[in-house]
Write a protein that holds these residues in place. Structure first.
Motif, PDB file in Angstrom:
ATOM      1  N   GLY A 130       0.814  -1.208   0.000  1.00 51.09           N
ATOM      2  CA  GLY A 130       0.000   0.000   0.000  1.00 51.09           C
ATOM      3  C   GLY A 130       0.841   1.249   0.000  1.00 51.09           C
ATOM      4  O   GLY A 130       0.539   2.217  -0.707  1.00 51.09           O
ATOM      5  N   ARG A 131       1.929   1.247   0.782  1.00 52.03           N
ATOM      6  CA  ARG A 131       2.804   2.426   0.819  1.00 52.03           C
ATOM      7  C   ARG A 131       3.459   2.669  -0.532  1.00 52.03           C
ATOM      8  O   ARG A 131       3.624   3.809  -0.953  1.00 52.03           O
ATOM      9  N   SER A 132       3.851   1.610  -1.209  1.00 52.14           N
ATOM     10  CA  SER A 132       4.486   1.787  -2.517  1.00 52.14           C
ATOM     11  C   SER A 132       3.479   2.173  -3.594  1.00 52.14           C
ATOM     12  O   SER A 132       3.835   2.794  -4.592  1.00 52.14           O
ATOM     13  N   ALA A 133       2.194   1.806  -3.387  1.00 52.97           N
ATOM     14  CA  ALA A 133       1.184   2.123  -4.399  1.00 52.97           C
ATOM     15  C   ALA A 133       0.572   3.493  -4.210  1.00 52.97           C
ATOM     16  O   ALA A 133       0.059   4.073  -5.173  1.00 52.97           O
ATOM     17  N   LEU A 134       0.613   4.027  -2.984  1.00 59.11           N
ATOM     18  CA  LEU A 134      -0.025   5.314  -2.714  1.00 59.11           C
ATOM     19  C   LEU A 134       0.446   6.435  -3.641  1.00 59.11           C
ATOM     20  O   LEU A 134      -0.374   7.204  -4.145  1.00 59.11           O
ATOM     21  N   PRO A 135       1.767   6.609  -3.870  1.00 55.48           N
ATOM     22  CA  PRO A 135       2.188   7.731  -4.729  1.00 55.48           C
ATOM     23  C   PRO A 135       1.663   7.667  -6.157  1.00 55.48           C
ATOM     24  O   PRO A 135       1.650   8.696  -6.846  1.00 55.48           O
ATOM     25  N   TRP A 136       1.225   6.479  -6.612  1.00 54.52           N
ATOM     26  CA  TRP A 136       0.759   6.344  -7.983  1.00 54.52           C
ATOM     27  C   TRP A 136      -0.734   6.620  -8.131  1.00 54.52           C
ATOM     28  O   TRP A 136      -1.239   6.703  -9.253  1.00 54.52           O
ATOM     29  N   ILE A 137      -1.447   6.750  -7.011  1.00 53.41           N
ATOM     30  CA  ILE A 137      -2.901   6.923  -7.088  1.00 53.41           C
ATOM     31  C   ILE A 137      -3.256   8.251  -7.745  1.00 53.41           C
ATOM     32  O   ILE A 137      -4.105   8.307  -8.655  1.00 53.41           O
ATOM     33  N   VAL A 138      -2.630   9.349  -7.290  1.00 53.34           N
ATOM     34  CA  VAL A 138      -2.961  10.670  -7.834  1.00 53.34           C
ATOM     35  C   VAL A 138      -2.626  10.764  -9.324  1.00 53.34           C
ATOM     36  O   VAL A 138      -3.475  11.196 -10.123  1.00 53.34           O
ATOM     37  N   PRO A 139      -1.412  10.383  -9.765  1.00 51.94           N
ATOM     38  CA  PRO A 139      -1.147  10.460 -11.216  1.00 51.94           C
ATOM     39  C   PRO A 139      -2.110   9.613 -12.041  1.00 51.94           C
ATOM     40  O   PRO A 139      -2.561  10.039 -13.115  1.00 51.94           O
ATOM     41  N   LEU A 140      -2.459   8.410 -11.547  1.00 47.04           N
ATOM     42  CA  LEU A 140      -3.379   7.561 -12.302  1.00 47.04           C
ATOM     43  C   LEU A 140      -4.786   8.167 -12.350  1.00 47.04           C
ATOM     44  O   LEU A 140      -5.468   8.091 -13.387  1.00 47.04           O
ATOM     45  N   CYS A 141      -5.220   8.779 -11.247  1.00 44.83           N
ATOM     46  CA  CYS A 141      -6.532   9.433 -11.249  1.00 44.83           C
ATOM     47  C   CYS A 141      -6.554  10.624 -12.209  1.00 44.83           C
ATOM     48  O   CYS A 141      -7.540  10.840 -12.930  1.00 44.83           O
ATOM     49  N   VAL A 142      -5.476  11.405 -12.195  1.00 49.11           N
ATOM     50  CA  VAL A 142      -5.401  12.540 -13.116  1.00 49.11           C
ATOM     51  C   VAL A 142      -5.408  12.053 -14.561  1.00 49.11           C
ATOM     52  O   VAL A 142      -6.083  12.626 -15.434  1.00 49.11           O
ATOM     53  N   LEU A 143      -4.662  10.979 -14.835  1.00 50.79           N
ATOM     54  CA  LEU A 143      -4.630  10.437 -16.190  1.00 50.79           C
ATOM     55  C   LEU A 143      -6.010   9.925 -16.614  1.00 50.79           C
ATOM     56  O   LEU A 143      -6.449  10.145 -17.749  1.00 50.79           O
ATOM     57  N   ALA A 144      -6.711   9.262 -15.680  1.00 53.55           N
ATOM     58  CA  ALA A 144      -8.054   8.769 -15.994  1.00 53.55           C
ATOM     59  C   ALA A 144      -9.023   9.923 -16.233  1.00 53.55           C
ATOM     60  O   ALA A 144      -9.833   9.886 -17.180  1.00 53.55           O
ATOM     61  N   LEU A 145      -8.939  10.967 -15.400  1.00 55.03           N
ATOM     62  CA  LEU A 145      -9.807  12.130 -15.597  1.00 55.03           C
ATOM     63  C   LEU A 145      -9.503  12.820 -16.925  1.00 55.03           C
ATOM     64  O   LEU A 145     -10.419  13.260 -17.638  1.00 55.03           O
TER      65      LEU A 145
END
Length: 528
Positions: A22-37
């Protein structure tokens, strides 16, 4: 017990692996959400395709540009940066070493250099455009101006404050100058010098992009302006990503070089401040260089050594300033610029303060949003100009947005660090007292972090002022000191350009003084 031990290990294994994942995946959540949006907004046509290109179009443009055009422009920009850095670092290091080794030279030269340093590099660009045109000489002049002062000031401090006790021992032992320089002064001054080089690299890269956006026919800045004019924002996106990657690479490279060269323990850097003169002779010495420069300026104008269109005589500059104040044009221009500065600071500073508090108080929020903010910080501020002008136009909204972006990151970083470095005892005290979030902020967190927050506010104020000048350069309008200077450059009116430069420098110094005063008064209880 032996039968239970394997069962405990098996049941505990998922709980040990999941938090790490989870700690290693957290930093990727925002970029992936921005890319999806971005993907959804572009494919559902929430915005015009000319304003918001699809990710697929940006990727195809990257592949197409990578076939040749992108690398040729990148290579031109990097060549300019390398030449400017080499010339600026060499000049700054030599001048800084001379001033640091000679107290008399420091008292005579440093006050004048410090006064000229109050005028930011952006304010010199119109004058350099008149003097050097828009060719390569302009880029070199801007780069050298941006690079020299950070290297000079840090080298001066490193040489001046190089281990006083060891210098006394070297004097007692009568070591030769060459041995003293090689074994003592250079190693002691190297940490400060490398800090200056790091600052010079950042300032030089940002200044190069600014001048390429304003006046260039090659380079990354030119490519972005050309794409913006044709509303090919896919190319602008490619350039922004590339500029961010280059910023990371340059910062990591200078950090690696710093670790390789400075591998011995050393004390913290000295203060970059001018020692106050104690005697009348020392005070008079500081006026020697300005008087000589003024006399040389007057002589060059009187004897026509320089074209009057390139260098207006001092009397004409004074007359232009008086006329501008008399008809109110300069007062109106400064008022509009300061309004943009304070308005952008209010918006960007408020968002930066709230963001810094969120990141500093919540480790999970820092892991979630921190890497994304760090990546955005690596993109030079002027790289956002084509995108902001395409989305917001050239009006007041675009200027305020650009100034707010310039003020956002300094306060964000300063607030986050100040809150995160607060003593751990404050957290324990808040838990013992059962304080709520607002009570904890009011009585414990904000008072402890106040020095760092107000230091960030002072820096944000300076960046907002620089952002205002840049916004008025890139987004022409009918008012503002930056617009006035650009208009004067087009008419070759160097007297108005010089007047604007002086006003920009004075305004920057006043804003810096106000920031320091506010910082001292807001944190005076800590020194009582």
């Amino acid at each position: 017990m032996s039968a239970l031990q394997p069962l405990n290990l098996v049941s505990a294994a998922p709980r040990l692996r999941w938090p790490a994942f989870g700690r290693s995946a957290l930093p990727w959540i925002v970029p992936l959400c921005v890319l999806a949006l971005w993907w959804v907004a572009s494919h559902r046509h929430w915005m015009s395709p000319q304003i918001l290109p699809t990710p697929e179009l940006v990727w195809s443009s990257l592949l197409e540009l990578a076939a040749g055009e992108l690398w040729s422009n990148l290579w031109i920009s990097l060549q300019r940066l390398l030449r400017g850095l080499l010339a600026g670092i060499a000049a700054g290091a030599l001048l800084g070493a001379w001033l640091g080794a000679s107290r008399r030279a420091e008292r005579m030269v440093l006050p004048t250099l410090s006064a000229l340093a109050q005028i930011p590099t952006l304010a010199w660009i119109p004058l350099f455009m008149v003097c050097f045109g828009i060719g390569e000489a302009l880029k070199m002049a801007v780069l050298i101006k941006a690079v020299v002062m950070p290297v000079l000031m840090h080298t001066l401090v490193g040489v001046r404050d190089a281990q006083p006790r060891l210098r006394e021992a070297a004097t007692v032992l009568r070591l030769p100058f060459g041995l003293r320089l090689r074994r003592l002064i250079l190693p002691a001054a190297l940490p400060s010098f490398m800090a200056g080089v790091r600052l010079a690299l950042s300032a030089g890269w940002a200044s190069l992009l600014a001048v390429e956006l304003l006046a260039s026919s090659e380079g990354l800045g030119y490519l972005m302006v050309w794409a913006r004019q044709l509303f090919m924002l896919d190319i602008v996106f490619v350039c922004i990503v590339l500029i961010g990657l280059l910023g990371v690479a340059l910062d990591r490279g200078i950090g690696w070089l710093d670790r390789r060269l400075v591998f011995w323990p050393h004390t913290s850097l000295g203060q970059l401040q001018l020692q106050r003169p104690n005697t009348f002779g020392e005070r008079a010495l500081a006026w020697v260089l300005p008087v000589l420069l003024l006399a040389l300026w007057q002589l060059a104008s009187a004897e026509h050594w320089v074209d009057p269109n390139l260098l207006a005589p001092p009397a004409k500059v004074v007359a232009s300033a008086l006329a501008g104040f008399a008809d109110g044009s300069l007062i109106q221009a400064m008022r509009m610029s300061l309004q943009r500065t304070l308005g952008g600071l209010l918006i960007g500073g408020s968002l930066g303060l709230l963001g810094g508090l969120m990141l500093g108080l919540s480790p999970r929020a820092e892991r979630l949003f921190g890497p994304s903010f760090s990546a955005l910080r690596q993109i030079a501020i002027f790289a956002w100009v084509p995108l902001i002008t395409a989305w917001c136009g050239l009006g007041e909204g675009a200027k305020w947005a650009f100034v707010a972006m310039a003020a956002f990151f300094p306060l964000l970083v300063a607030t986050q660090r100040a809150v995160a470095q607060a003593p751990a005892q404050l957290t324990e005290a808040s838990q013992v007292l059962h304080l709520g979030l607002l009570q904890r902020l009011r009585w414990l967190t904000l008072p402890a972090a106040a020095p760092g927050i107000f230091a960030g506010l002072r820096l944000a104020l300076i960046y907002a002022w620089l952002g205002t000048i840049g916004a008025e350069y890139f987004m022409p309008s009918d008012g503002g000191i930056g617009s006035l200077m650009i208009g004067a450059e087009q008419l070759m009116q160097t007297d108005r350009i010089l007047t604007g430069m002086v006003l920009i420098g004075l305004a920057g110094a006043v804003l810096n003084y106000l920031g320091q005063t506010l910082e001292r008064r807001a944190t005076r209880w800590r020194h009582a």
